[in-house]
Each structure stands twice: as structure tokens, then as C-alpha cells.
Design a protein around this motif. Structure first.
Motif, short mmCIF file in Angstrom:
data_model
loop_
_atom_site.label_atom_id
_atom_site.label_comp_id
_atom_site.label_asym_id
_atom_site.label_seq_id
_atom_site.Cartn_x
_atom_site.Cartn_y
_atom_site.Cartn_z
N SER A 420 13.80 -21.17 11.87
CA SER A 420 13.13 -19.97 12.36
C SER A 420 11.86 -20.30 13.16
O SER A 420 11.62 -19.75 14.23
N ASN A 421 11.05 -21.23 12.67
CA ASN A 421 9.77 -21.52 13.33
C ASN A 421 9.98 -22.17 14.70
O ASN A 421 9.31 -21.82 15.67
N PHE A 422 10.88 -23.15 14.80
CA PHE A 422 11.06 -23.83 16.09
C PHE A 422 11.81 -22.93 17.09
O PHE A 422 11.72 -23.17 18.29
N LYS A 423 12.53 -21.92 16.61
CA LYS A 423 13.13 -20.96 17.54
C LYS A 423 12.02 -20.13 18.20
O LYS A 423 12.07 -19.86 19.40
N ILE A 424 11.01 -19.77 17.41
CA ILE A 424 9.88 -19.02 17.97
C ILE A 424 9.09 -19.91 18.93
O ILE A 424 8.68 -19.49 20.02
N ILE A 425 8.87 -21.17 18.55
CA ILE A 425 8.12 -22.10 19.40
C ILE A 425 8.85 -22.34 20.71
O ILE A 425 8.24 -22.49 21.77
N MET A 426 10.21 -22.37 20.65
CA MET A 426 11.01 -22.56 21.86
C MET A 426 10.72 -21.47 22.88
O MET A 426 10.58 -21.74 24.07
N GLN A 475 2.45 -32.52 24.77
CA GLN A 475 1.11 -33.10 24.87
C GLN A 475 0.50 -32.75 26.23
O GLN A 475 1.10 -32.97 27.26
N GLY A 476 -0.70 -32.27 26.21
CA GLY A 476 -1.38 -31.87 27.43
C GLY A 476 -1.21 -30.39 27.74
O GLY A 476 -2.00 -29.81 28.49
N ARG A 477 -0.16 -29.76 27.15
CA ARG A 477 0.06 -28.33 27.38
C ARG A 477 -0.63 -27.48 26.32
O ARG A 477 -0.85 -26.28 26.53
N VAL A 478 -0.90 -28.10 25.15
CA VAL A 478 -1.55 -27.38 24.07
C VAL A 478 -2.95 -27.95 23.87
O VAL A 478 -3.27 -29.03 24.37
N THR A 479 -3.77 -27.23 23.09
CA THR A 479 -5.14 -27.70 22.85
C THR A 479 -5.13 -29.00 22.06
O THR A 479 -4.20 -29.26 21.27
N ASP A 480 -6.18 -29.79 22.24
CA ASP A 480 -6.25 -31.11 21.60
C ASP A 480 -6.27 -31.00 20.09
O ASP A 480 -5.59 -31.75 19.39
N ILE A 481 -7.06 -30.05 19.56
CA ILE A 481 -7.19 -29.97 18.10
C ILE A 481 -5.90 -29.54 17.43
O ILE A 481 -5.51 -30.07 16.39
N SER A 482 -5.17 -28.57 18.05
CA SER A 482 -3.90 -28.14 17.45
C SER A 482 -2.86 -29.25 17.55
O SER A 482 -2.05 -29.45 16.64
N PHE A 483 -2.90 -30.02 18.62
CA PHE A 483 -1.95 -31.13 18.79
C PHE A 483 -2.22 -32.24 17.77
O PHE A 483 -1.28 -32.81 17.18
N GLU A 484 -3.53 -32.56 17.54
CA GLU A 484 -3.88 -33.60 16.57
C GLU A 484 -3.42 -33.21 15.17
O GLU A 484 -2.93 -34.07 14.41
N ARG A 485 -3.56 -31.92 14.79
CA ARG A 485 -3.13 -31.48 13.45
C ARG A 485 -1.61 -31.58 13.32
O ARG A 485 -1.09 -31.97 12.27
N PHE A 486 -0.89 -31.22 14.38
CA PHE A 486 0.58 -31.31 14.34
C PHE A 486 1.01 -32.77 14.19
O PHE A 486 1.92 -33.09 13.39
N GLU A 511 4.83 -28.25 5.83
CA GLU A 511 3.54 -28.47 6.52
C GLU A 511 3.77 -28.62 8.02
O GLU A 511 3.01 -28.10 8.84
N VAL A 512 4.82 -29.35 8.41
CA VAL A 512 5.11 -29.55 9.82
C VAL A 512 5.40 -28.21 10.49
O VAL A 512 4.91 -27.92 11.59
N CYS A 513 6.22 -27.37 9.82
CA CYS A 513 6.55 -26.05 10.39
C CYS A 513 5.29 -25.20 10.55
O CYS A 513 5.14 -24.48 11.55
N ALA A 516 3.25 -26.49 13.47
CA ALA A 516 3.96 -26.23 14.72
C ALA A 516 3.71 -24.80 15.19
O ALA A 516 3.52 -24.54 16.38
N MET A 517 3.66 -23.87 14.23
CA MET A 517 3.38 -22.48 14.59
C MET A 517 1.92 -22.30 15.01
O MET A 517 1.57 -21.33 15.70
N GLU A 518 1.03 -23.26 14.63
CA GLU A 518 -0.39 -23.16 14.96
C GLU A 518 -0.72 -23.78 16.33
O GLU A 518 -1.88 -23.76 16.77
N LEU A 519 0.28 -24.34 17.03
CA LEU A 519 0.05 -24.91 18.34
C LEU A 519 -0.42 -23.83 19.31
O LEU A 519 0.19 -22.76 19.41
N GLU A 520 -1.52 -24.12 20.04
CA GLU A 520 -2.11 -23.15 20.97
C GLU A 520 -2.03 -23.68 22.39
O GLU A 520 -2.38 -24.83 22.66
N MET A 521 -1.57 -22.81 23.28
CA MET A 521 -1.50 -23.19 24.69
C MET A 521 -2.92 -23.33 25.25
O MET A 521 -3.84 -22.64 24.83
N ARG A 522 -3.11 -24.27 26.20
CA ARG A 522 -4.40 -24.41 26.87
C ARG A 522 -4.69 -23.16 27.70
O ARG A 522 -3.78 -22.59 28.31
#
Length: 523
Positions: A420-426, A475-486, A511-513, A516-522
């Protein structure tokens, strides 16, 4: 009153002296020469008596060569010198091909080792013109019109009379006797009470350099005799005084405010000794220029201050039993053993029992009959619950089944959360890899991979690699802090898979899911 000049005496000078003035004068060549000579001699007098003689500057770059049958010297940098008569010897830079001559005036073709080169003032006449040879006639002769100040370079085996600058310590006949500054100055003043004379026979040569037979300037010997300074006596006095480290002014400690006593103890001209006492030690260290002051008190372990247990509040009795200054002994009683172990710093207190263990136990059974035993129950009555923890296999069958269902639910939930989570992220990131992750997780759920722990862990290894590809894509499409946590959650999932604990893997995939849902676009 006037002077009458007749034909016979027309070239003679008549004067009438009144108030030291001259009235009427006929100027001749001799008068001009006298005027020039007067000012030259005045200048030479000042040079001789105030400045002395020697090299003033230059003469550092000298080169000699043998050309034909005579030795020539080149003055590359030129220089200026004063001879003992105060006459200036000026050598322009790039004065090349000057003859080196002997004392007799002839050119030389060889130089012995240990030769000394000198400069000598040598003016010459040139610019000859026709002039009246006799003031009383009109007869003409060819006479020089000017004087050219030139010089000669003379080679000699005789060393210079002056040995350069010599400090008063070095000039003493006895190296252990250092003449006082006042005595030295008196000698220097005595030398100047009479004016120095000048003449061709009184050493009008100026030392230039030392040379060897290879026509090479010997620098060490040259520097020994050279004096490059005007007013050399003053310079000599200043230099020697500055270099004198033997307290030339006899300054005392009291004059400088130096330490003359320690706590009222003084020893003028000597040492004030430090004396160790009690537990203090003093160790001089001449190598490092220090004195180490130490103590031996802190290393003593024999109670040097005789401290008592009561003063320190130490244990003085056990259950009312005391033995000040000694030990309180432990005494073994009935069925108790006491075993000291000094190596391990332990005292082992154990029970020895009171009789033999019971061989039959009637206190556990359907009859509920309570039996008797002196000490223990039978060995077959011990509950097998493992060491320190309850082993899973020793739990009841019902409890084991419930726990297995719970563990399987956690694995299933981790897979469904991934779907469910990666379908939303897609949709949010427009990621084809996120869509693939969702699809493979859905296939795993459909095939009930979660029912078997080994199958689940094997699947999660493959899924981890796919999620790493997803990380590279975003990488590079999302904010640095959200990418580091993922990325951190992926590293922890990798560690869980390595442990082989399926429950830990399922929890970490949750935790990974989440991250992944916390990833924020730049922005």
C-alpha cells in the motif's frame, strides 16, 4: 696708496696689506693650483684624521686573469677607499683589465701563494695644451691641462700592518687578563694625541685582497685584514662592547634588583643550597636546567599518620562483635562451609546439608498425600524450564500456537504495508521502481510467503536490493533530511536480515515503509 707694476715684475704679485686684505692682484696658473691644492689638502686632512684609512665600500667582486705575459684584474662592482694621506681612491664599476704590478712598478706574470694586493693612489696628467712657459716672456711650452685621479694595483708578499678589528679581549697578551674599558680607551686616546703624518714612505697603500698562485681571491684571509668602515675606532669600540658578555660594566645584583636572598638566607657570590627534609627530595637536573622537588610521603602504605578506624568511620563490629585493630573472623556453623579465595578476592559460604536427600516423594500426586523429606525432592520432580529463561519448546502447545500466529501476522502486515505505501509513493514521485516494489510485495502476499520464516527472510533480501535502486532513483529529488532517514532505515533492515530473526526483519520493514511515506519533494 697703490702698487706700480713695471715690465720686469709684471708677473710678480705685489700686495699691500691692510687689515689682512689684498689690494690688487694678478692671477696666474700657480694661484689656481694653490687654491685647488688648498681645498684638496683640507679634505685629505679631514679624511685622514677623522675617518682613517682602508676600504670604504665595494671591492667584493674581483677577478684576475693572465693575459699574455701579465696579470690583469677586473673590478666588477668597483669601490671607494681612503689611503693614509686621506686621498680618495675611486674605482668605477666595470673597471676592467687593470695591470697588477710589483713594488718596483713593473707588470707581473705570476703570483706566489700568500700574495697581498694593495691599492695605491696614482694621479696622472693629461690634456696637454700650449702655454706660456715663463711669466716674463711669451715662449710657449706643452703643459698638462688637468690631473686625472688614477690608481695602481700593487702585489706584495708583505702582510698588512693592521689586522682588522681586534676586540680588547682578543688583543690582550694574556687571554685570562681582560683590560678594563677605561684603560683601553686611554690607550686609544694616547695614540691620537699626535697628528698622524702622511707621505709616500709612510704606508700610503690600501690593502685590497689576498690571492693565491691560481689567481683566486682568498676570501678568508681577505676578510681578516679588511676594514670597510669609516671612523673604524668608534665602530671597533661599539662592536667589541656589544659582543663582550663578561659584564664589562661590573654590574652588581643589587643594581639590577636581582635575587640576593631566599627567605632571608643569602650567600653573595655563591649558591643558596636547598636542603631536603622529612619526605621531601631535591633532584638537580643540569641537562634540562631544572631542579625537581618531589616527595615520598604519598607512596607510603604503612599508615604514617596512625589513623584509626573510628577516625575514618570504618566498620568496627558485625552484629555487635568488634575487634578494633584486628580482624572479625567468620566461623562455619552446622551444615555451613566457609572457603576464602584470596586469588579471586572472594569468600565462598555454602551449605553442606543435613542428611541424605529423600529418595521418594509422595507430596506430588493425584492422592494429594503430603509426604516427608529431610532435604530435597526426587530428581524426576524438577521442572525443566531451561537456564534463566523459559525456552519456547517448554511452553504449552496452545501458547506456542498463539505466538506463531502473532509472528506470522507481523510478517504478513510488513508485506501488506509495503504494497500500500509504495503504491502511494509511486503516484507521488512518479517512480516505476516504487510500482515494481508494490507489485512484488503483492505477489508475495498472494503466495503466502509470510507463513514460512525462511521464505520470508529470503524474499526480503531481494526486496532490499530493489528498494536500494529506488533510493538511487529519488536521490536529489527529495529533501536531504528525509532521504537520510530513509537510507538509515534501509541500513537497519539490512542488519536485521543478517541476524536471521524474522520478527526483527518484519518490524524493521515497517520502519522502512514509514520513512518512505515521509519522503518530501524538494521545493
Amino acid at each position: 696708496m697703490s702698487n706700480h707694476i713695471n715690465g720686469t715684475d709684471k708677473c710678480k704679485l705685489y700686495r699691500f696689506e691692510k687689515n689682512n686684505y689684498f689690494y690688487g692682484k694678478l692671477m696666474t696658473v700657480r694661484d689656481f693650483e694653490t687654491e685647488q691644492s688648498y681645498f684638496d689638502e683640507k679634505r685629505h686632512l679631514v679624511n685622514r684624521l677623522l675617518h682613517g684609512s682602508g676600504l670604504v665600500c665595494g671591492f667584493e667582486d674581483l677577478k684576475m686573469e693572465l693575459k699574455g705575459n701579465k696579470i690583469l684584474i677586473d673590478f666588477i662592482d668597483g669601490g671607494v677607499a681612503l689611503d693614509c694621506c686621506g686621498r680618495e681612491i675611486v674605482v668605477p664599476a666595470n673597471t676592467l683589465g687593470k695591470d697588477v704590478i710589483s713594488s718596483s712598478g713593473s707588470t707581473v706574470s705570476t703570483l706566489p701563494d700568500g700574495s697581498f694586493l694593495y691599492l695605491k693612489y696614482k694621479p696622472c696628467y693629461e690634456g696637454y695644451v700650449a702655454a706660456a712657459s715663463n711669466p716674463s716672456s711669451c715662449e710657449e711650452r706643452c703643459c698638462p691641462g688637468r690631473v686625472v685621479e688614477d690608481f695602481e694595483v700593487i702585489v706584495s708578499s708583505e702582510a698588512p700592518s693592521s689586522e682588522g678589528i681586534r676586540c680588547r679581549v682578543e688583543s690582550s697578551e694574556d687571554p685570562n687578563v681582560i683590560p678594563g674599558a677605561s684603560e683601553w680607551l686611554e690607550n686609544l686616546e694616547e695614540e691620537h694625541k699626535q697628528c698622524s703624518l702622511c707621505g709616500e714612505n709612510q704606508g700610503s697603500k690600501v690593502f685590497l685582497a689576498s690571492a693565491d698562485s691560481d689567481l683566486v681571491i682568498k676570501r678568508e684571509d681577505t676578510e681578516k685584514y679588511r676594514i670597510f668602515f669609516t671612523q673604524k675606532e668608534l665602530y671597533q669600540l661599539l662592536k667589541c662592547h656589544i659582543l663582550d658578555s663578561n659584564n664589562p660594566h661590573e654590574v652588581t645584583a643589587s643594581q639590577t634588583g636581582a635575587l640576593v636572598s631566599v627567605d632571608g638566607v643569602s650567600n653573595p657570590g655563591g649558591n643558596v643550597d636547598l636542603a631536603p627534609k622529612n619526605a621531601i627530595v631535591i633532584i638537580p637536573d643540569d641537562t634540562n636546567n631544572l631542579i625537581a622537588i618531589g616527595e615520598t610521603h604519598s607512596s607510603r602504605k604503612d599508615n604514617p599518620h596512625e589513623v584509626t578506624a573510628a577516625q575514618t568511620g570504618a566498620l568496627v563490629s558485625v552484629s555487635g562483635v568488634g575487634n578494633p585493630g584486628g580482624n572479625i573472623d567468620l566461623t562455619a556453623g552446622a551444615n555451613i562451609s566457609i572457603t576464602p579465595n584470596p586469588a579471586a578476592n572472594t569468600i565462598e559460604i555454602a551449605s553442606t546439608g543435613g542428611g541424605t536427600p529423600a529418595v521418594t516423594v509422595e507430596s506430588v500426586g493425584t492422592s494429594l498425600i503430603v509426604g516427608t523429606s529431610d532435604k530435597y525432592s526426587r530428581e524426576d520432580h524438577v521442572h525443566d524450564l531451561g537456564k534463566e529463561v523459559v525456552d519456547f519448546g517448554n511452553l504449552s502447545e496452545t501458547l506456542q500456537k498463539q505466538l506463531n500466529l502473532l509472528f506470522m501476522y507481523l510478517r504478513e502486515r510488513a508485506l501488506k504495508c509495503t504494497v500500500s505505501n509504495f503504491k502511494i509513493i509511486m503516484r507521488q514521485l512518479d517512480s516505476s521502481i516504487a510500482f515494481k516494489i508494490s507489485q512484488v510485495a503483492k505477489d508475495a502476499v498472494d503466495n503466502r510467503i509470510y507463513e514460512n520464516e525462511d521464505d520470508f527472510i529470503s524474499f526480503m533480501k531481494d526486496l532490499l536490493e530493489l528498494m536500494k535502486e529506488f533510493a538511487d532513483e529519488i536521490q536529489g529529488r527529495v529533501t536531504d533530511i528525509s532521504f537520510e532517514r530513509f537510507m538509515k532505515s534501509l541500513e537497519e533492515l539490512k542488519a536485521a536480515i543478517g541476524s536471521g530473526d524474522a520478527i526483527q526483519v518484519a518490524i524493521q520493514q515497517d520502519e522502512v515503509c514509514f520513512y518512505a511515506m515521509e519522503l518530501e519533494m524538494r521545493g
